[in-house]
Design a protein around this motif. Sequence first.
Motif, short mmCIF file in Angstrom:
data_model
loop_
_atom_site.label_atom_id
_atom_site.label_comp_id
_atom_site.label_asym_id
_atom_site.label_seq_id
_atom_site.Cartn_x
_atom_site.Cartn_y
_atom_site.Cartn_z
N LEU A 44 0.82 -1.21 0.00
CA LEU A 44 0.00 0.00 0.00
C LEU A 44 0.86 1.27 0.00
N ASN A 45 1.93 1.28 0.80
CA ASN A 45 2.79 2.47 0.94
C ASN A 45 1.97 3.71 1.28
N TYR A 98 -8.87 2.21 3.85
CA TYR A 98 -7.64 1.59 3.32
C TYR A 98 -7.38 0.24 3.98
N LYS A 99 -7.67 0.13 5.26
CA LYS A 99 -7.45 -1.13 5.97
C LYS A 99 -8.35 -2.23 5.43
N GLN A 100 -9.57 -1.89 5.03
CA GLN A 100 -10.47 -2.87 4.45
C GLN A 100 -9.95 -3.37 3.11
N LEU A 101 -9.29 -2.50 2.36
CA LEU A 101 -8.72 -2.90 1.07
C LEU A 101 -7.42 -3.68 1.24
N PHE A 102 -6.63 -3.32 2.27
CA PHE A 102 -5.33 -3.94 2.53
C PHE A 102 -5.30 -4.43 3.98
N PRO A 103 -5.92 -5.56 4.27
CA PRO A 103 -6.04 -6.01 5.67
C PRO A 103 -4.71 -6.40 6.33
N ASN A 104 -3.68 -6.71 5.55
CA ASN A 104 -2.40 -7.11 6.14
C ASN A 104 -1.44 -5.96 6.38
N GLU A 105 -1.75 -4.77 5.88
CA GLU A 105 -0.88 -3.61 6.06
C GLU A 105 -1.05 -3.02 7.45
N VAL A 106 0.05 -2.66 8.07
CA VAL A 106 0.00 -2.03 9.39
C VAL A 106 0.91 -0.80 9.47
N VAL A 107 1.69 -0.53 8.42
CA VAL A 107 2.68 0.54 8.43
C VAL A 107 2.14 1.76 7.69
N VAL A 108 2.38 2.92 8.27
CA VAL A 108 2.04 4.19 7.63
C VAL A 108 3.23 5.14 7.84
N THR A 109 3.53 5.92 6.81
CA THR A 109 4.60 6.91 6.90
C THR A 109 3.96 8.28 7.11
#
Length: 191
Positions: A66-67, A128-139
């Motif tokens: 996702l970045n 965004y979390k619903q679209l990318f459930p495995n992502e946990v990092v945000v910049t």
Amino acid sequence: MARKKFEEEEIEANLLPVMNVMFLMIPALLMAMEFAQMASINVSPPKFAAAAQQKDEQEKKDEKPLNLKVFVMEDGFRVSADGQQEGAEAGKSQDSKAPTIGLAKQGAPLNDYERYDYAQLEAKAKSYKQLFPNEVVVTISAEANIPMQSIIMTMDALAGRQCKIAKALKGGEKIPDECFFWQPIVEGGAS
């Protein structure tokens, strides 16, 4: 005039009073350390079972990252994912320097920490979390004059203000659904 002769006397330094004071201060300082409160945040990586970890790694290889990046500006938040600013024309990395999410309180001073629309930012993080459930990092980055408290409240909104993740991390439990992007990377010197 007659001059007086001065005789030099040798004076010994009496260190006993100083040693007595130090002897009394050591237990007092040790006792004070027992009552002093030290503030710390315990951080540990999540614990996963081996089979679940292999499954997660396979899913992550198949999934495009996702970045997610959030830039805190004086006039709101600029949100971009995978190098594409939200609201920008397709193919352009940035449409303008305009914010994606405007202020909740227009014209409020910078030290009014409720000037930003944290609820809308949290809703954006949830989508965004619903679209990318495995992502946990945000910049997260910010303009130079943004107060630190605003950045902290931004991190809270991106993690989910109802997120209670400590128990899940310690016990190896499933991460709660109300936790979105709970591993922030804060960049300094962004423009």
